[in-house]
Design an enzyme around this catalytic site. Structure first.
Site, PDB file in Angstrom:
ATOM      1  CE  LYS A 185      66.039  36.610  54.649  1.00  0.00           C
ATOM      2  NZ  LYS A 185      65.918  38.081  54.644  1.00  0.00           N
ATOM      3  CD  GLN A 200      63.176  40.620  54.595  1.00  0.00           C
ATOM      4  OE1 GLN A 200      63.700  39.693  55.213  1.00  0.00           O
ATOM      5  NE2 GLN A 200      63.559  40.948  53.376  1.00  0.00           N
ATOM      6  CG  ASP A 215      70.609  41.092  57.177  1.00  0.00           C
ATOM      7  OD1 ASP A 215      70.852  40.075  56.506  1.00  0.00           O
ATOM      8  OD2 ASP A 215      69.483  41.628  57.239  1.00  0.00           O
TER       9      ASP A 215
END
Ligand code: NAD
Length: 291
Positions: free
Chosen positions: A54, A98, A121
């Site tokens: 990422k 994460q 997200d």
């Protein structure tokens, strides 16, 4: 095999390039580039690989990547304080924590703490609510990527029968909401569904997000269906999807491979959401549908 392969890798490369093209104009107006903060707690090797890729993709798109790596024994209060700092940081447009987090941490509380307007997200309940009510917000990256592949392949989805197999908050439910918003007739199947093949037999679109390798069989499908395989399962060191690719590819009209289908779309959509977040936060106009 008669199905056409849906090349997510090349579509994702195009999307990443389109995102990158918008960065210089944003920088010209605001004096800075969009920034994505990624928080990785501990040393989980699979998560570390995701976080690295990422960060790399963010930098390749010309945006700034901020990495925070608290130790595995970080306290809930310390982690919440880090999220507060990122919420308040004007250089940070997107925040991603994460998952999974170590067991002693409450992931739900951490996700709730993220400013919904930096929640690239799309996991915050405010963004889930915006999605189902049709308000602008952030859509989770994986289902957003699936929708892009479907529209690229099929054009207008209106009136099509879609079955989403799986009802998780990060894939199945938002996927069903997106397809409903595109006027599909949507069925959500899950672990308690009786006679899954009965539903799949009528589906023009099948999105499989189950987490069981080779689960969806070709003879369950309607001939010509478009099949999106979200699954990422590691079997004997190899990645496999949730669809039995060989049997499905002989019946479907189009199908995503694993790897090279949905996977690359997830990171590309994360960059897209970060670009969008930056423009919205700064009030810089952006044609979001063109990206
Ligand atoms: P999850 O475990 O949270 O959800 C799985 C869903 O499958 C559940 O809703 C469950 O009801 C359903 N299910 C289980 N057994 C079933 C059965 N026999 N019949 C019908 N439905 C059944 O998983 P998730 O997070 O939604 O992920 C699903 C898959 O997608 C996994 O393989 C995951 O690795 C993969 N994934 C890929 C990406 C990507 O970037 N490509 C992103 C997220 C998840």
């Amino acid at each position: 095999m008669s199905a056409e392969l849906i090349d997510g890798k090349s579509f994702a490369a195009g999307l990443r390039a389109r995102v990158a093209e918008h960065v210089p104009a944003f920088q010209k107006v605001t004096g800075r580039v969009p920034g994505l903060a990624v928080v990785l707690v501990g040393e989980d090797p699979a998560s570390a690989v995701y976080v690295r890729s990422k960060g790399k993709a963010t930098r390749e798109a010309g945006m700034e990547s901020f990495e925070h790596r608290p130790a595995a024994n970080v306290s809930q209060a310390e982690l919440l304080a880090l999220v507060d700092t990122l919420n308040a940081d004007p250089a940070v447009d997107g925040i991603l924590v994460q998952l999974p987090l170590p067991n002693h941490l409450d992931a739900q509380e951490v996700l709730l703490r993220i400013d919904p307007d930096k929640d690239v997200d799309g996991f915050h309940p405010v963004n889930a609510g915006r999605l189902v009510t049709g308000l602008p917000g952030f859509v989770p990256c994986t289902p957003l990527g699936c929708l892009m592949l479907l529209e690229d392949r099929l054009g207008d989805l209106s009136g099509l029968d879609a079955v989403v197999v799986g009802r998780s908050n990060i894939v199945g439910k938002p996927m069903a909401a997106l397809l409903t918003a595109k006027s599909c007739t949507v069925t959500i199947a899950h672990s308690r569904t009786r006679n899954l093949p009965h539903y799949l037999r009528h589906a023009d679109i099948v999105v499989a997000a189950v987490g069981i390798d080779h689960f969806v069989q070709g003879d369950w499908l309607k001939p010509g269906a478009t099949v999106i395989d979200v699954g990422i399962n590691r079997v004997d060191g190899k990645l496999t999807g949730d669809v039995d690719f060989d049997s499905a590819a002989s019946v479907a009209g189009a199908i995503t491979p694993v790897p090279g289908g949905v996977g690359p779309m997830t990171i590309a959509c994360l960059l897209r959401n970060t670009l969008v977040a930056a423009h919205r936060r700064e009030g810089v106009p952006l044609d979001e549908r063109a990206i």
